[in-house]
Enzyme design. Structure first.
Site, PDB file in Angstrom:
ATOM      1  N   LYS A 101       0.835  -1.211   0.000  1.00 55.66           N
ATOM      2  CA  LYS A 101       0.000   0.000   0.000  1.00 55.66           C
ATOM      3  C   LYS A 101       0.868   1.260   0.000  1.00 55.66           C
ATOM      4  O   LYS A 101       0.482   2.275  -0.575  1.00 55.66           O
ATOM      5  CB  LYS A 101      -0.956   0.003   1.199  1.00 55.66           C
ATOM      6  CG  LYS A 101      -0.317   0.278   2.551  1.00 55.66           C
ATOM      7  CD  LYS A 101      -0.942   1.444   3.295  1.00 55.66           C
ATOM      8  CE  LYS A 101       0.004   1.923   4.367  1.00 55.66           C
ATOM      9  NZ  LYS A 101      -0.394   1.893   5.713  1.00 55.66           N
ATOM     10  N   SER A 102       2.042   1.186   0.652  1.00 57.35           N
ATOM     11  CA  SER A 102       2.880   2.385   0.748  1.00 57.35           C
ATOM     12  C   SER A 102       3.523   2.716  -0.595  1.00 57.35           C
ATOM     13  O   SER A 102       3.551   3.883  -1.016  1.00 57.35           O
ATOM     14  CB  SER A 102       3.957   2.186   1.814  1.00 57.35           C
ATOM     15  OG  SER A 102       3.361   2.204   3.093  1.00 57.35           O
TER      16      SER A 102
ATOM     17  N   GLY B 161      -3.703   7.088   6.396  1.00 62.94           N
ATOM     18  CA  GLY B 161      -2.714   8.144   6.646  1.00 62.94           C
ATOM     19  C   GLY B 161      -2.127   8.656   5.341  1.00 62.94           C
ATOM     20  O   GLY B 161      -1.917   9.858   5.166  1.00 62.94           O
TER      21      GLY B 161
ATOM     22  N   SER C  63       4.876  11.638  12.698  1.00 63.39           N
ATOM     23  CA  SER C  63       4.670  10.754  11.544  1.00 63.39           C
ATOM     24  C   SER C  63       5.614  11.163  10.421  1.00 63.39           C
ATOM     25  O   SER C  63       5.711  12.352  10.087  1.00 63.39           O
ATOM     26  CB  SER C  63       3.229  10.841  11.035  1.00 63.39           C
ATOM     27  OG  SER C  63       3.116  10.165   9.806  1.00 63.39           O
TER      28      SER C  63
ATOM     29  N   GLN D 259       4.970  10.626   7.496  1.00 62.27           N
ATOM     30  CA  GLN D 259       4.145  10.891   6.314  1.00 62.27           C
ATOM     31  C   GLN D 259       4.064  12.372   5.956  1.00 62.27           C
ATOM     32  O   GLN D 259       3.793  12.715   4.811  1.00 62.27           O
ATOM     33  CB  GLN D 259       2.745  10.306   6.514  1.00 62.27           C
ATOM     34  CG  GLN D 259       2.760   8.783   6.498  1.00 62.27           C
ATOM     35  CD  GLN D 259       1.390   8.165   6.760  1.00 62.27           C
ATOM     36  OE1 GLN D 259       0.500   8.827   7.280  1.00 62.27           O
ATOM     37  NE2 GLN D 259       1.237   6.899   6.416  1.00 62.27           N
TER      38      GLN D 259
ATOM     39  N   GLU E 122       5.257   0.132  11.896  1.00 61.97           N
ATOM     40  CA  GLU E 122       4.030  -0.565  11.493  1.00 61.97           C
ATOM     41  C   GLU E 122       4.124  -2.074  11.706  1.00 61.97           C
ATOM     42  O   GLU E 122       3.114  -2.770  11.614  1.00 61.97           O
ATOM     43  CB  GLU E 122       3.618  -0.205  10.056  1.00 61.97           C
ATOM     44  CG  GLU E 122       4.515  -0.757   8.984  1.00 61.97           C
ATOM     45  CD  GLU E 122       4.059  -0.437   7.556  1.00 61.97           C
ATOM     46  OE1 GLU E 122       3.192   0.431   7.346  1.00 61.97           O
ATOM     47  OE2 GLU E 122       4.604  -1.062   6.629  1.00 61.97           O
TER      48      GLU E 122
ATOM     49  N   GLN F 220       5.126   7.232  17.961  1.00 62.22           N
ATOM     50  CA  GLN F 220       4.335   7.639  16.778  1.00 62.22           C
ATOM     51  C   GLN F 220       3.114   6.751  16.572  1.00 62.22           C
ATOM     52  O   GLN F 220       2.157   7.140  15.891  1.00 62.22           O
ATOM     53  CB  GLN F 220       5.216   7.666  15.511  1.00 62.22           C
ATOM     54  CG  GLN F 220       5.523   6.325  14.860  1.00 62.22           C
ATOM     55  CD  GLN F 220       6.753   5.615  15.433  1.00 62.22           C
ATOM     56  OE1 GLN F 220       7.209   5.934  16.523  1.00 62.22           O
ATOM     57  NE2 GLN F 220       7.302   4.667  14.695  1.00 62.22           N
TER      58      GLN F 220
ATOM     59  N   HIS G   8      -1.552   6.391  14.929  1.00 60.46           N
ATOM     60  CA  HIS G   8      -1.909   5.461  13.852  1.00 60.46           C
ATOM     61  C   HIS G   8      -3.432   5.263  13.799  1.00 60.46           C
ATOM     62  O   HIS G   8      -4.169   6.088  14.326  1.00 60.46           O
ATOM     63  CB  HIS G   8      -1.145   4.147  14.024  1.00 60.46           C
ATOM     64  CG  HIS G   8       0.284   4.235  13.532  1.00 60.46           C
ATOM     65  ND1 HIS G   8       1.140   3.162  13.489  1.00 60.46           N
ATOM     66  CD2 HIS G   8       0.996   5.278  13.045  1.00 60.46           C
ATOM     67  CE1 HIS G   8       2.308   3.545  12.995  1.00 60.46           C
ATOM     68  NE2 HIS G   8       2.251   4.826  12.730  1.00 60.46           N
TER      69      HIS G   8
ATOM     70  N   ARG H 204      -2.052   2.659  19.136  1.00 59.56           N
ATOM     71  CA  ARG H 204      -1.657   1.243  19.180  1.00 59.56           C
ATOM     72  C   ARG H 204      -0.932   0.866  20.468  1.00 59.56           C
ATOM     73  O   ARG H 204      -0.936  -0.312  20.847  1.00 59.56           O
ATOM     74  CB  ARG H 204      -0.782   0.897  17.962  1.00 59.56           C
ATOM     75  CG  ARG H 204      -1.577   0.773  16.680  1.00 59.56           C
ATOM     76  CD  ARG H 204      -0.712   0.407  15.497  1.00 59.56           C
ATOM     77  NE  ARG H 204      -1.545   0.209  14.311  1.00 59.56           N
ATOM     78  CZ  ARG H 204      -1.107   0.301  13.064  1.00 59.56           C
ATOM     79  NH1 ARG H 204       0.168   0.572  12.830  1.00 59.56           N
ATOM     80  NH2 ARG H 204      -1.920   0.102  12.047  1.00 59.56           N
TER      81      ARG H 204
HETATM   82  O1  LIG Z   1       4.440   6.568   4.318  1.00 58.70           O
HETATM   83  C1  LIG Z   1       3.882   5.491   4.527  1.00 58.70           C
HETATM   84  O2  LIG Z   1       3.418   4.794   3.604  1.00 58.70           O
HETATM   85  C2  LIG Z   1       3.781   5.007   5.921  1.00 58.70           C
HETATM   86  C3  LIG Z   1       4.578   5.562   6.888  1.00 58.70           C
HETATM   87  C4  LIG Z   1       4.519   5.125   8.308  1.00 58.70           C
HETATM   88  O3  LIG Z   1       3.786   6.101   9.024  1.00 58.70           O
HETATM   89  P1  LIG Z   1       4.314   6.768  10.413  1.00 58.70           P
HETATM   90  O4  LIG Z   1       5.615   7.408  10.133  1.00 58.70           O
HETATM   91  O5  LIG Z   1       3.206   7.689  10.768  1.00 58.70           O
HETATM   92  O6  LIG Z   1       4.444   5.631  11.384  1.00 58.70           O
HETATM   93  C5  LIG Z   1       3.845   3.769   8.458  1.00 58.70           C
HETATM   94  O7  LIG Z   1       3.643   3.465   9.795  1.00 58.70           O
HETATM   95  C6  LIG Z   1       2.555   3.726   7.676  1.00 58.70           C
HETATM   96  O8  LIG Z   1       1.952   2.470   7.819  1.00 58.70           O
HETATM   97  C7  LIG Z   1       2.825   3.929   6.199  1.00 58.70           C
HETATM   98  C1  LIG Z   2      -0.004   3.257  10.213  1.00 53.85           C
HETATM   99  C2  LIG Z   2      -0.548   2.620   9.174  1.00 53.85           C
HETATM  100  O1  LIG Z   2      -1.323   3.152   8.202  1.00 53.85           O
HETATM  101  P1  LIG Z   2      -1.541   4.636   7.655  1.00 53.85           P
HETATM  102  O2  LIG Z   2      -0.975   4.649   6.261  1.00 53.85           O
HETATM  103  O3  LIG Z   2      -3.019   4.820   7.668  1.00 53.85           O
HETATM  104  O4  LIG Z   2      -0.815   5.591   8.567  1.00 53.85           O
HETATM  105  C3  LIG Z   2      -0.346   1.166   9.000  1.00 53.85           C
HETATM  106  O5  LIG Z   2      -0.746   0.640   7.939  1.00 53.85           O
HETATM  107  O6  LIG Z   2       0.199   0.497   9.906  1.00 53.85           O
END
Ligand SMILES: O=C(O)C1=C[C@@H](OP(=O)(O)O)[C@@H](O)[C@H](O)C1
Ligand SMILES: C=C(OP(=O)(O)O)C(=O)O
Length: 458
Positions: free
Chosen positions: A24-25, A99, A177, A179, A333, A356, A360, A364
């Protein structure tokens, strides 16, 4: 009525092979990068992930004017998603609980002509948004946002796009995060003067996801420089605190999506907690996905693993699971999966520096400690760490005494896909365990319950 899924109980060794769907990322980054490409060119994702998060991202782009065409192949590996960039316009975007959608879309929305409103599930409305909202305002974008009780921006967010972004230098506290940084970096190349992003404040988590963002941009032909504290080029020992994204038009081209290695981790955990062997085909030899680290983590807990020449990862769980004391900040994650395995270790484990995770899908730290404690496995928060102290159990079979509820214990999933898979892992060794709302795994892996039952049987 709450949907309760009877988790398969299978304390004897599990054996099987699991083909996990795409990351997904990576998919989120490919979609944004393709959308910011040149009109008239198309980006193509082979073996795209069709799950709630990625469908919401694709829909967000489509609602802003991007051409998005899903094509089914004979197998999922032959499915195709074509993304055709077009001038962006205003829209109302549903981010669900993703996210990636709620953080990556606002900078993209700055390039739209018109107002883009981003909202999501109730649970999404408490996830942090402040740093990306502030950074956009610093870059001259007009953004309105709701605020939480501490006055920090949360969904819904309203971006008044002007169709272009001048760019410049912006400072950001991304400690809640990674993100926020990824979101701005992805938009960086289309800023007229490029983007200089400086991380201020405590350490940014999820280093692998940041590396993933930079890697996707570079593969799309964008020049990105990374500097460590003090100004030297960043490297493994000296993480980046400043990024220079040069202006340019990203070209995604055709990319094949890697399997989601974080979503492979619950299946590998099944091998861990039962002393079985699980194979994952198409395991990439090199990747920026944090999920790849699960192999080293499970090896430290006693597994034997190797990547075969045919690209299959094979992992065999130990007779006795060794406890773990590890900094999981960069692989946050993976925490729910690791916590479920640590629940059956021969001694206490410490999962460190994961503050962090409070932002989520749910908090968590609170969820993991509450659910483990509820099934008789003492667990507590200590600052930003989780400490798990499993009661002594005979190795190999059985588990801790479940909470006496008559029908067997229930693991609450909090709308969180990884809390649901966490429950499934516990269920292998706790008889009668049920998991609330297993369908929440549809966020990233819609067929999870079938895949799990196929692997472990009934
Ligand atoms: O950029 C991304 O795709 C993600 C970054 C991470 O977020 P965080 O940095 O908020 O933990 C991860 O935990 C999340 O599942 C996906
Ligand atoms: C933190 C997660 O998702 P999100 O991309 O919604 O932040 C995850 O998938 O563990």
């Amino acid at each position: 009525m709450t949907d309760l899924w009877p988790a398969p109980f299978h304390p004897s060794p599990v054996r099987g092979s699991v083909d996990v769907p795409g990351s997904k990322s990576l998919m989120a980054r490919f979609l944004i990068t393709a959308a910011l490409g040149e009109a008239g060119t198309a980006g193509r994702i082979v073996a795209p992930l069709r799950a709630r998060d990625t469908e919401l991202m694709a829909r967000a782009l489509a609602d802003m004017g991007v051409g998005v065409a899903w094509q089914r192949g004979a197998t999922e590996a032959e499915d195709i998603l074509d993304i055709s960039p077009a001038p962006l316009h205003g829209a109302t975007i549903d981010a669900g609980l993703a996210g990636t959608v709620m953080r990556f879309v606002p900078p993209l929305a700055a390039f739209a002509r018109g107002e883009v409103v981003i909202d999501g599930d109730d649970a999404a409305r408490v996830r942090p948004m402040d740093p990306v909202v502030r950074a956009l305002r610093d870059l001259g974008v007009e953004v309105d946002a709701a605020s939480d009780s501490a006055g920090r921006a949360v969904l819904p967010v309203r971006v008044h796009g002007q169709g272009h972004l001048a760019g410049g230098t912006v400072e950001i506290d991304s400690s809640a995060s990674s993100q926020f940084i990824s979101a701005l970096l992805l938009a960086g190349p289309r800023c007229e003067g490029g983007l200089v992003l400086r991380s201020v404040g405590p350490k940014v988590p999820s280093a692998f996801h940041l590396a993933m963002t930079v890697d996707v941009l570079r593969r799309a032909g964008i020049q990105v420089e990374e500097f460590a504290a003090g100004g030297a080029p960043a490297d493994r020992e000296h993480p980046a605190v400043e990024w220079h994204v040069h202006p340019g038009i990203p070209q995604l081209g055709t990319v094949v999506l890697e399997p989601d290695l974080s979503n492979a981790s619950p299946f590998l955990a099944a091998a861990m907690v039962t002393g079985g062997t699980v194979e994952i085909p198409r395991w990439p030899e090199r990747t920026t996905q944090p999920g790849a680290q699960i192999v080293d983590i499970f090896t430290a807990m006693g597994a034997r693993a190797h990547l075969r020449a045919d690209g299959v990862l094979e992992l065999t769980g130990p007779r006795d699971i060794a406890p773990l004391d590890a900094d999981l900040s960069d692989v946050g994650e993976l925490t729910p999966t690791i916590a479920a395995v640590a629940a059956f270790a021969t001694g206490p484990s410490a999962l460190r520096n994961i503050g962090q995770l409070r932002g989520h899908e749910t908090n968590r730290l609170a969820a993991i400690t509450a659910e483990l404690s509820g099934v008789g496995i003492p667990a507590r928060e200590e600052g930003d760490d989780i400490i798990i102290t499993p009661p002594a159990v005979p190795s190999g079979a059985g588990g801790p005494a479940p909470r006496a509820t008559g029908e067997g214990p229930v693991i609450r999933s909090y709308e969180d896909h990884r809390m649901a898979t966490f429950g499934a892992i516990l269920g292998l060794r706790i008889p009668g365990l049920r998991v609330e709302n297993i369908a929440t795994t549809g966020k990233t892996m819609p067929r999870f319950a079938h895949m799990w039952t196929d692997l472990v049987g009934r």
